[in-house]
Scaffold this motif. Structure first.
Motif, PDB file in Angstrom:
ATOM      1  N   SER A  29     -13.680   2.321 -10.046  1.00 14.48           N
ATOM      2  CA  SER A  29     -13.326   2.940 -11.325  1.00 14.48           C
ATOM      3  C   SER A  29     -12.777   4.345 -11.107  1.00 14.48           C
ATOM      4  CB  SER A  29     -14.532   2.973 -12.255  1.00 14.48           C
ATOM      5  OG  SER A  29     -15.600   3.635 -11.605  1.00 14.48           O
ATOM      6  N   GLU A  30     -13.338   5.054 -10.159  1.00 15.66           N
ATOM      7  CA  GLU A  30     -12.838   6.388  -9.867  1.00 15.66           C
ATOM      8  C   GLU A  30     -11.436   6.297  -9.290  1.00 15.66           C
ATOM      9  OE1 GLU A  30     -14.138   9.202 -10.525  1.00 15.66           O
ATOM     10  OE2 GLU A  30     -12.697  10.476  -9.458  1.00 15.66           O
ATOM     11  N   LEU A  31     -11.238   5.334  -8.399  1.00 12.37           N
ATOM     12  CA  LEU A  31      -9.944   5.142  -7.764  1.00 12.37           C
ATOM     13  C   LEU A  31      -8.885   4.802  -8.799  1.00 12.37           C
ATOM     14  CD1 LEU A  31      -9.218   5.312  -4.835  1.00 12.37           C
ATOM     15  CD2 LEU A  31      -9.592   2.887  -4.623  1.00 12.37           C
ATOM     16  N   ALA A  32      -9.246   3.889  -9.703  1.00  9.97           N
ATOM     17  CA  ALA A  32      -8.290   3.467 -10.721  1.00  9.97           C
ATOM     18  C   ALA A  32      -7.998   4.613 -11.679  1.00  9.97           C
ATOM     19  CB  ALA A  32      -8.836   2.262 -11.474  1.00  9.97           C
ATOM     20  N   ALA A  33      -9.001   5.409 -11.963  1.00 11.32           N
ATOM     21  CA  ALA A  33      -8.807   6.500 -12.915  1.00 11.32           C
ATOM     22  C   ALA A  33      -7.906   7.578 -12.336  1.00 11.32           C
ATOM     23  CB  ALA A  33     -10.158   7.081 -13.303  1.00 11.32           C
ATOM     24  N   GLN A  34      -8.089   7.906 -11.049  1.00  7.94           N
ATOM     25  CA  GLN A  34      -7.310   8.996 -10.455  1.00  7.94           C
ATOM     26  C   GLN A  34      -6.031   8.508  -9.818  1.00  7.94           C
ATOM     27  OE1 GLN A  34      -8.023  12.133 -10.782  1.00  7.94           O
ATOM     28  NE2 GLN A  34      -9.835  11.549 -11.935  1.00  7.94           N
ATOM     29  N   GLY A  35      -6.026   7.304  -9.329  1.00 10.50           N
ATOM     30  CA  GLY A  35      -4.857   6.782  -8.645  1.00 10.50           C
ATOM     31  C   GLY A  35      -4.913   6.993  -7.151  1.00 10.50           C
ATOM     32  N   TYR A  36      -5.735   7.926  -6.698  1.00  9.64           N
ATOM     33  CA  TYR A  36      -5.862   8.155  -5.265  1.00  9.64           C
ATOM     34  C   TYR A  36      -7.184   8.846  -5.030  1.00  9.64           C
ATOM     35  CZ  TYR A  36      -4.542  12.871  -6.585  1.00  9.64           C
ATOM     36  OH  TYR A  36      -4.486  14.083  -7.191  1.00  9.64           O
ATOM     37  N   VAL A  94       0.843  -1.204   0.000  1.00 14.25           N
ATOM     38  CA  VAL A  94       0.000   0.000   0.000  1.00 14.25           C
ATOM     39  C   VAL A  94       0.871   1.245   0.000  1.00 14.25           C
ATOM     40  CG1 VAL A  94      -1.730   1.254   1.306  1.00 14.25           C
ATOM     41  CG2 VAL A  94      -1.880  -1.203   1.125  1.00 14.25           C
ATOM     42  N   ILE A  95       1.996   1.187   0.724  1.00 17.80           N
ATOM     43  CA  ILE A  95       2.929   2.324   0.698  1.00 17.80           C
ATOM     44  C   ILE A  95       3.384   2.561  -0.727  1.00 17.80           C
ATOM     45  CG2 ILE A  95       5.165   3.164   1.460  1.00 17.80           C
ATOM     46  CD1 ILE A  95       4.867   1.671   3.999  1.00 17.80           C
ATOM     47  N   SER A  96       3.681   1.468  -1.428  1.00 14.11           N
ATOM     48  CA  SER A  96       4.143   1.608  -2.802  1.00 14.11           C
ATOM     49  C   SER A  96       3.079   2.248  -3.679  1.00 14.11           C
ATOM     50  CB  SER A  96       4.525   0.221  -3.336  1.00 14.11           C
ATOM     51  OG  SER A  96       4.862   0.296  -4.687  1.00 14.11           O
ATOM     52  N   ILE A  97       1.835   1.847  -3.489  1.00 11.18           N
ATOM     53  CA  ILE A  97       0.754   2.406  -4.306  1.00 11.18           C
ATOM     54  C   ILE A  97       0.617   3.900  -4.052  1.00 11.18           C
ATOM     55  CG2 ILE A  97      -1.733   2.406  -4.643  1.00 11.18           C
ATOM     56  CD1 ILE A  97      -1.744  -0.508  -4.133  1.00 11.18           C
ATOM     57  N   ILE A  98       0.640   4.289  -2.774  1.00  4.98           N
ATOM     58  CA  ILE A  98       0.487   5.708  -2.450  1.00  4.98           C
ATOM     59  C   ILE A  98       1.665   6.497  -2.995  1.00  4.98           C
ATOM     60  CG2 ILE A  98       0.383   7.345  -0.559  1.00  4.98           C
ATOM     61  CD1 ILE A  98      -1.195   5.411   0.986  1.00  4.98           C
ATOM     62  N   LEU A  99       2.856   5.923  -2.875  1.00  9.91           N
ATOM     63  CA  LEU A  99       4.042   6.604  -3.378  1.00  9.91           C
ATOM     64  C   LEU A  99       3.934   6.797  -4.879  1.00  9.91           C
ATOM     65  CD1 LEU A  99       6.403   7.593  -1.745  1.00  9.91           C
ATOM     66  CD2 LEU A  99       7.687   5.578  -2.405  1.00  9.91           C
ATOM     67  N   GLN A 100       3.408   5.791  -5.576  1.00 13.71           N
ATOM     68  CA  GLN A 100       3.241   5.937  -7.013  1.00 13.71           C
ATOM     69  C   GLN A 100       2.241   7.029  -7.350  1.00 13.71           C
ATOM     70  OE1 GLN A 100       2.859   2.467  -9.505  1.00 13.71           O
ATOM     71  NE2 GLN A 100       4.034   1.257  -8.047  1.00 13.71           N
ATOM     72  N   ALA A 101       1.188   7.135  -6.507  1.00 15.01           N
ATOM     73  CA  ALA A 101       0.214   8.202  -6.755  1.00 15.01           C
ATOM     74  C   ALA A 101       0.865   9.559  -6.583  1.00 15.01           C
ATOM     75  CB  ALA A 101      -0.965   8.057  -5.806  1.00 15.01           C
ATOM     76  N   ILE A 102       1.775   9.672  -5.607  1.00 13.33           N
ATOM     77  CA  ILE A 102       2.413  10.952  -5.341  1.00 13.33           C
ATOM     78  C   ILE A 102       3.487  11.250  -6.376  1.00 13.33           C
ATOM     79  CG2 ILE A 102       3.817  12.225  -3.681  1.00 13.33           C
ATOM     80  CD1 ILE A 102       2.476  10.689  -1.467  1.00 13.33           C
ATOM     81  N   LEU A 103       4.287  10.248  -6.721  1.00  8.35           N
ATOM     82  CA  LEU A 103       5.453  10.518  -7.554  1.00  8.35           C
ATOM     83  C   LEU A 103       5.251  10.249  -9.038  1.00  8.35           C
ATOM     84  CD1 LEU A 103       8.277   9.055  -5.310  1.00  8.35           C
ATOM     85  CD2 LEU A 103       7.594  11.423  -5.560  1.00  8.35           C
ATOM     86  N   ALA A 104       4.325   9.344  -9.368  1.00  7.20           N
ATOM     87  CA  ALA A 104       4.214   8.990 -10.778  1.00  7.20           C
ATOM     88  C   ALA A 104       2.861   9.312 -11.375  1.00  7.20           C
ATOM     89  CB  ALA A 104       4.521   7.510 -10.970  1.00  7.20           C
ATOM     90  N   GLY A 105       1.828   9.123 -10.594  1.00 11.31           N
ATOM     91  CA  GLY A 105       0.496   9.388 -11.112  1.00 11.31           C
ATOM     92  C   GLY A 105       0.034   8.299 -12.050  1.00 11.31           C
ATOM     93  N   VAL A 106      -1.229   8.349 -12.390  1.00 12.39           N
ATOM     94  CA  VAL A 106      -1.787   7.369 -13.316  1.00 12.39           C
ATOM     95  C   VAL A 106      -1.166   7.590 -14.681  1.00 12.39           C
ATOM     96  CG1 VAL A 106      -3.858   6.644 -14.498  1.00 12.39           C
ATOM     97  CG2 VAL A 106      -3.950   7.192 -12.080  1.00 12.39           C
ATOM     98  N   GLY A 107      -0.618   6.557 -15.281  1.00 13.91           N
ATOM     99  CA  GLY A 107       0.032   6.721 -16.571  1.00 13.91           C
ATOM    100  C   GLY A 107       1.479   7.088 -16.446  1.00 13.91           C
ATOM    101  N   GLY A 108       1.902   7.413 -15.240  1.00 18.46           N
ATOM    102  CA  GLY A 108       3.323   7.592 -15.011  1.00 18.46           C
ATOM    103  C   GLY A 108       3.912   8.891 -15.464  1.00 18.46           C
ATOM    104  N   ARG A 109       3.093   9.859 -15.815  1.00 16.09           N
ATOM    105  CA  ARG A 109       3.695  11.089 -16.332  1.00 16.09           C
ATOM    106  C   ARG A 109       3.654  12.224 -15.329  1.00 16.09           C
ATOM    107  NH1 ARG A 109       5.527   9.853 -21.279  1.00 16.09           N
ATOM    108  NH2 ARG A 109       4.421   8.068 -22.064  1.00 16.09           N
ATOM    109  N   GLY A 110       3.499  11.918 -14.072  1.00 16.02           N
ATOM    110  CA  GLY A 110       3.556  12.991 -13.081  1.00 16.02           C
ATOM    111  C   GLY A 110       2.429  12.857 -12.083  1.00 16.02           C
ATOM    112  N   GLY A 111       2.794  12.811 -10.822  1.00 17.91           N
ATOM    113  CA  GLY A 111       1.792  12.655  -9.788  1.00 17.91           C
ATOM    114  C   GLY A 111       1.592  13.941  -9.020  1.00 17.91           C
ATOM    115  N   MET A 112       1.092  13.791  -7.797  1.00 17.73           N
ATOM    116  CA  MET A 112       0.754  14.957  -6.978  1.00 17.73           C
ATOM    117  C   MET A 112       1.944  15.879  -6.795  1.00 17.73           C
ATOM    118  SD  MET A 112      -1.768  13.768  -3.981  1.00 17.73           S
ATOM    119  CE  MET A 112      -1.251  12.143  -3.573  1.00 17.73           C
TER     120      MET A 112
END
Lengths: 316, 522, 318
Positions: free
Chosen positions: C68-75, A133-151
């Motif tokens: 679906s919302e979670l997957a789309a936004q990532g968080y 879960v830490i990894s997932i949150i970190l990816q949301a912060i650092l990479a974002g969906v699609g990997g082109r930039g997160g929070m």
């Protein structure tokens, strides 16, 4: 005089030996547990010197001397991963100890009962979040969906700061991982210090206040010296494990992302990846044994150093 | 019979019983039409991945009632979740646990277990079991023999396994792309999605795919290998298990008996593919976090409608994504694309027909007759359906000729115990496109058998070099597979690292083993 | 004088001694302005709490957000669209009740065993008995570094001790943590030596000193140990994975781990039901974390009660 000493001496000796037997009985359950569950399985360490074969088992497999150790050293990657392991562990240890100590000292300053309890609880919970879960949150912060930039990159964008692709920038990761570790362990470590702090009565602080001491001074002169023995032990224990990489967290976050290996690959992740499919039990045992031996050397040195600095608080 | 048997007498009785059991079993083996031998007893413990399905106890009880009547023993299953399966099954073998069968595979630890004599040689046992023999195609058995010996029962639900693209047909229709049969059209589709849809990445890659994107696993082509799709019989790739390094063989040379393995970066087709992937990465055709994003997350994002396509393989599961996808995007539909440059049958891709999953029998305490009796028992349609799908009417209902509609949430890992190509049912929400592809994949005639089809490289002589090489590949090649770094500079780093990790050792050993294999084949 | 009365007097003695070192008794001080360090402390604690709270909030909010919302936004920072799908999956049909019972047994019995053995062993080490404490220290430390690995442990528990499928196979292998033993040692060594010496001179035996003086004075550290051990037992699933094969005996965490692993891979299994193919994996991971942390929410206040200041002194007056 002579007679009274002789009269009391046997009585004291008997009392002493009775007391010692009582203490030995106290220690007995623990000792038995260690013998059965810790030292018993250690017999399996012989497999580090064997060419392990599933059919022959641990004790039937043929010996092969130091062959299993050769693999690790002949790989050419050994210096880098050893340096990474020690460096990352040292960073993690220093950061989490400092964070735990500071948090405990500062929580001690919080007056409100409820506020303090709330603060204590909130900083304690990150310890229970699983590495995935830490990894997932970190990816949301650092990479974002699609990997082109997160929070984080969105935030940096507001200030027109450079937005690197974090997951391909090895240099940043020792610091990122340290921050994760502080998040994970800061609260956990502070609980240990807090237990020691609570044994200091409030009157001591009040008296010092009358003497004109600022809270900072009190923290430095009253609280911290009482925490030093605990800090010392935690550091010594941490030093002993300095050769054991934090596999769970690092592997969950870095995974098989080769671009980050130069700064984040530690002994445990390296061995795991190499022997994942080959599954050579002998080699993994050999490397584990090597890590244990080096840790043993380190911890002996650390204990000796601690005895020099603070004999009273020394573990030994 | 006397009611009081002395202990010694009892043991003696046990001994003769065992002897007669052994005789009984072999007698049973001699008469092919016998079904219902009662000389087996006890419980057959199977180590299976995943978790016990809901309602497992009911289904198992019913199954065992029939099994006991037919063969005299019962089935007991121990489930280990997927994340830990590899380590735990190896541990059970290593620690000498008592069980009959387990799921094993080359991508787990089967090669190592076989070399260390932990598995039972099943070559001569198959013929004794009629139902089993009927369900296993001769090509399948032949392809899964290692140097003439069969070490596990292959569990397959198709003849060929070809990885391909599962794309959003609704989007393709929107751009007026009718059917995609060649790679150029596919690429046009990708770029159309990129340009016309904001917020949808054309193609999804996840961290577990690695080499599959550029190198065909043991047969046909790497996913993005455009030239390879046009000509899927030219190159064959294989590796030492655990080394990560794929060697390419030219099929033409193999046919003349020459063993000339080249590391994959010396195969111009593969290097072209790497460049294409790099271009896709830079153009935003594939997601940039492929290296780290795990497949479950990517799957969830695909089902949320964030991608225009994802990886699929011809195993009948590609349509599973449609269920959740249609919740997020109501008019979504999927199409399976194999860009051969023409109809499906226009190419006959290389295949090894080696099963990805096999049921192995534990040599150290497993009962091979019991194990194979079970395999034989599940090779009968009703028994197979009971265990695979649950109780008819409650857990599932048949649809059409060979379809299944799940009514409850019962889900059994069939590939770990009972996959039979001819018995498997299609899930009720399989798209027509996938049905077409899946049917095509059932026929052995649609594929070309690779020269090295039954060649399993033995990694024991080069164990340490393989382990070192694995690290080099993970560190330097993985970024290439996902296009995150510049191809040329990374390739030179990869080459020099590989050279010092024992490339020549591995290459020479591979050449030697392949040479010996080719000679033995004649 | 009874020993108990003696303890009270000694406790007072302890306070006196500490205060004597600082200052003789004075009148109560007037209220002071909050000083710089206190202010800094409030700020730092607030910031760090936010630092910890924000990801935790993401997890909780995410567990209630539609897949679906979670997957789309990532968080997700706010659960919209709201969805209980993951919790529904967790609470129905997974045999959670059995899991709770198993975990409860393991935690309660395990913590009791661990606490008693840890405290008693740590005390013997802390006493610095010549010829006993030092060897014990090394004896208890070595297993922190050297371990035989999984296979010997597996053989020990299944074949030598025959504990397969028993909850004790989960409790015993992790019963003692050398790390916590040494933390306890460090705490015990800080107890005022004078109190103990006085009790001994008065005739109290070693065991009596331990049970009637040391343990009551050590409530904070016992609370910490109890908390850490309880948490370890509550979250333990790997030992259960190794040794327990009967699904009715799985502890809670193992059930959750299995569920997550199963759902993560289910979509790629043929014959998956529609419900399975659409399982909310993303949301499920977060929901699982919430279910793991929630019991700690209950346990922590119990332990925190013992973190009350001045507990060690004046505890048994009257």
């Amino acid at each position: 005089m002579q007679r009274s000493t002789t009269a009391t001496a046997p009585r004291r000796r008997r009392a002493a030996s009775r007391g010692t037997i009582g203490l030995l009985l106290l220690a007995l359950p623990g000792v038995i547990w260690f013998l059965v569950f810790a030292y018993g399985p250690m017999a399996g360490l012989v497999v580090a010197f064997k060419d392990f074969n599933v059919s022959d088992g641990i004790f039937g497999s043929p010996w092969n001397g130091l062959q299993n150790f050769v693999y690790f050293f002949s790989s050419g990657d050994a210096p880098r991963i050893v340096v990474n392991t020690i460096l990352l562990n040292a960073l993690f240890l220093a950061a989490s100890m400092a964070a735990g100590l500071l948090l405990a000292l500062m929580l001690n300053e919080i007056k409100g009962h409820v506020t303090r309890r709330f603060g204590q609880s909130v900083i304690f919970f990150p310890y229970f979040v699983s590495p995935i879960v830490i990894s997932i949150i970190l990816q949301a912060i650092l990479a974002g969906v699609g990997g082109r930039g997160g929070m984080l990159n969105d935030f940096l964008n507001v200030f027109d700061l450079p937005q690197p692709n974090w997951y391909t920038t090895p240099g940043a990761w020792p610091w990122i991982l340290t921050i994760v570790k502080v998040w994970q362990l800061g609260g956990y470590t502070s609980v240990i210090f807090l237990a020691a702090i609570t044994s200091i009565p409030e009157e001591v602080y009040e008296a010092a206040a009358l003497d004109g001491a600022s809270r900072a001074r009190m923290a430095r002169s009253i609280t911290t010296p009482l925490l030093l023995p605990t800090l010392g032990i935690l550091i010594v224990l941490g030093v002993g494990r300095i050769f054991f990489g934090d596999f769970a967290t690092i592997y969950a976050i870095v995974g098989d992302n080769g671009t980050l290996f130069p700064t984040t690959d530690v002994i445990d992740t390296y061995v795991f990846r190499s022997l994942r499919t080959v599954g050579d039990f002998g080699t993994t045992a050999a490397i584990g044994l090597f890590q244990s031996l080096v840790g043993f050397v380190f911890v002996t040195a650390a204990v000796l150093v601690q005895r020099r600095i603070d004999k009273e608080g020394s573990i030994l | 019979m006397s009611t009081t048997i002395s202990r010694r007498g009892f043991l003696a009785l046990g001994g003769t019983a065992a002897l007669s059991l052994g005789l009984g079993a072999s007698l049973v083996g001699c008469s092919p039409s016998t079904s219902g031998s009662t000389s087996l007893s006890g419980q057959s413990l199977a180590i299976l991945p995943s978790t016990a399905p809901t309602g497992w106890n009911t289904v198992l009880a019913k199954f065992n009632a029939g099994l006991k009547k037919a063969h005299g023993f019962e089935l007991n299953a121990q489930f280990i979740n997927w994340t830990n399966y590899a380590q735990q099954s190896l541990l059970k073998f290593t620690a000498g646990a008592k069980f009959d069968t387990a799921l094993q595979a080359l991508w787990l630890n089967m090669a190592q277990l076989q070399q260390q004599k932990a598995l039972v040689d099943l070559t001569d046992h198959i013929a004794k079991w009629p139902n089993l023999s009927k369900q296993l195609a001769p090509e399948l058995i032949a392809s899964n023999k290692w140097s003439g010996h069969l070490w596990g029962i292959p569990q397959v639900n198709s003849a060929g396994r070809v990885q391909h693209f599962s794309i959003r047909k609704d989007l393709a229709d929107k751009y007026g792309i009718d059917s995609i049969q060649d790679f150029d059209t596919l690429e046009k589709y990708f770029y159309d999605v990129k340009q016309k849809e904001s917020g949808i990445t054309p193609f999804a890659v996840s961290s577990n795919q690695t080499f599959e994107l550029a190198i065909g696993p043991q047969g046909p082509v790497g996913l993005f290998d455009a030239a390879g799709w046009q000509n899927p019989t030219q190159y064959f790739n294989t590796l030492f298990a655990g080394s990560g390094l794929y060697f390419s063989f030219d099929e033409a040379k193999l046919a003349t008996g020459t063993a000339d393995p080249v590391p994959f970066w010396e195969n111009p087709q593969i290097v072209d593919t790497l460049r294409r992937i790099r271009k896709y990465y830079q153009d935003g055709i594939i997601n940039a976090n492929g290296l780290n994003a795990d497949s479950a997350t990517i799957q969830a994002q695909f089902q949320a409608g964030k991608f225009g396509g994802q990886w699929a393989i011809t195993d009948g599961t590609a349509s599973n994504a449609l269920v959740a996808l249609q919740k997020a995007v109501p008019n979504a539909s999927l199409e399976e694309v194999l860009p051969f440059g023409g109809a499906l049958t226009s190419q006959k891709p290389l295949q090894t027909f080696q099963a990805d999953n096999l049921v192995v029998v534990n040599a150290n305490g497993g009962d091979v007759d019991r194990a194979l009796a079970l395999q034989d028992y599940v090779s009968i349609q009703e028994n197979h359906d009971l265990l695979a799908y649950g109780i008819k009417g409650t857990d599932w209902a048949p649809t059409g000729e060979n379809g299944v509609k799940q009514l409850s949430s019962y889900s059994f890992p069939g590939f770990a115990l009972l996959w039979r190509s001819k018995l498997e049912r299609r899930s009720s929400f399989m798209t027509d496109s996938e049905k077409q592809v899946f049917d095509w994949a059932q026929d052995y005639g649609n594929f070309t058998k690779a020269t090295l089809a039954s060649f399993i490289p033995d990694v024991t002589p080069v164990k340490q070099a393989a382990a070192s090489m694995n690290n080099v590949i993970t560190q330097y090649a993985n970024p290439l597979y996902y296009g995150v770094v510049d191809v040329d500079s990374q390739l030179s780093k990869l080459k020099s690292a590989a050279a010092s990790a024992g490339l020549s050792t591995l290459q020479n050993e591979m050449a030697k083993q392949v040479g010996a294999f080719l000679k033995a084949q004649g | 004088m009874s020993v108990e009365a003696r303890i009270d007097t000694l406790s007072d003695l302890g306070v006196e001694m500490v205060l004597d070192e600082i200052r003789p008794k004075a009148a109560k001080a007037p209220r002071r302005r909050p000083d710089a360090f206190q202010a800094t402390s409030y700020v730092v604690i607030t910031i760090f709490s936010l630092f910890c709270l924000i990801p935790l909030w993401m997890i909780v909010a995410g567990s209630f957000t539609d897949e679906s919302e979670l997957a789309a936004q990532g968080y997700s920072f706010w659960p919209a669209p709201f969805s209980l799908a993951a919790y529904q999956m967790l609470f129905t049909g997974t045999g959670l009740l059995n899991g709770y019972l198993a975990s409860l047994f393991i935690t309660v019995v395990g913590t009791a065993l661990s606490l008693t053995c840890t405290a008693s062993l740590a005390w013997v080490i802390a006493r610095r008995l010549p010829g006993i404490s030092r060897p014990l220290t090394i004896f208890a430390y070595i297993p922190m570094l050297f371990t035989g690995g999984l296979v010997p442990l597996y053989l020990l528990v299944t074949q030598v001790l025959q504990l397969s499928n028993s909850w004790f196979s989960v409790i015993l292998p992790i019963m003692l943590a050398p790390f916590l033993i040494f933390v306890a040692v460090s705490f015990f060594r800080q107890l005022p030596e004078e109190i103990l010496d006085s009790a001994r001179i008065d005739g109290a035996g070693e065991l009596r000193v331990f049970f009637q003086i040391v343990l009551p004075l050590s409530k904070p550290i016992l609370a910490v140990l109890g908390l850490f051990y309880a948490v370890t037992y509550w979250n333990e699933w790997f030992m259960a994975l190794l040794f327990i094969s009967d699904p009715d005996k799985f502890p809670l965490q193992l059930i959750l781990q299995n569920l997550i692993s199963n759902v993560t891979n289910a979509a790629s299994l043929p014959g998956a039901s529609a419900a399975q193919a659409a399982a909310p994996v993303y949301q499920l991971r977060f929901a699982m974390t919430v279910l793991t942390i929630a019991p700690i929410l209950f346990a922590y206040p119990f332990a925190q009660r013992y973190f009350v200041k001045g507990l060690t002194l004046g505890a048994s007056k009257g």
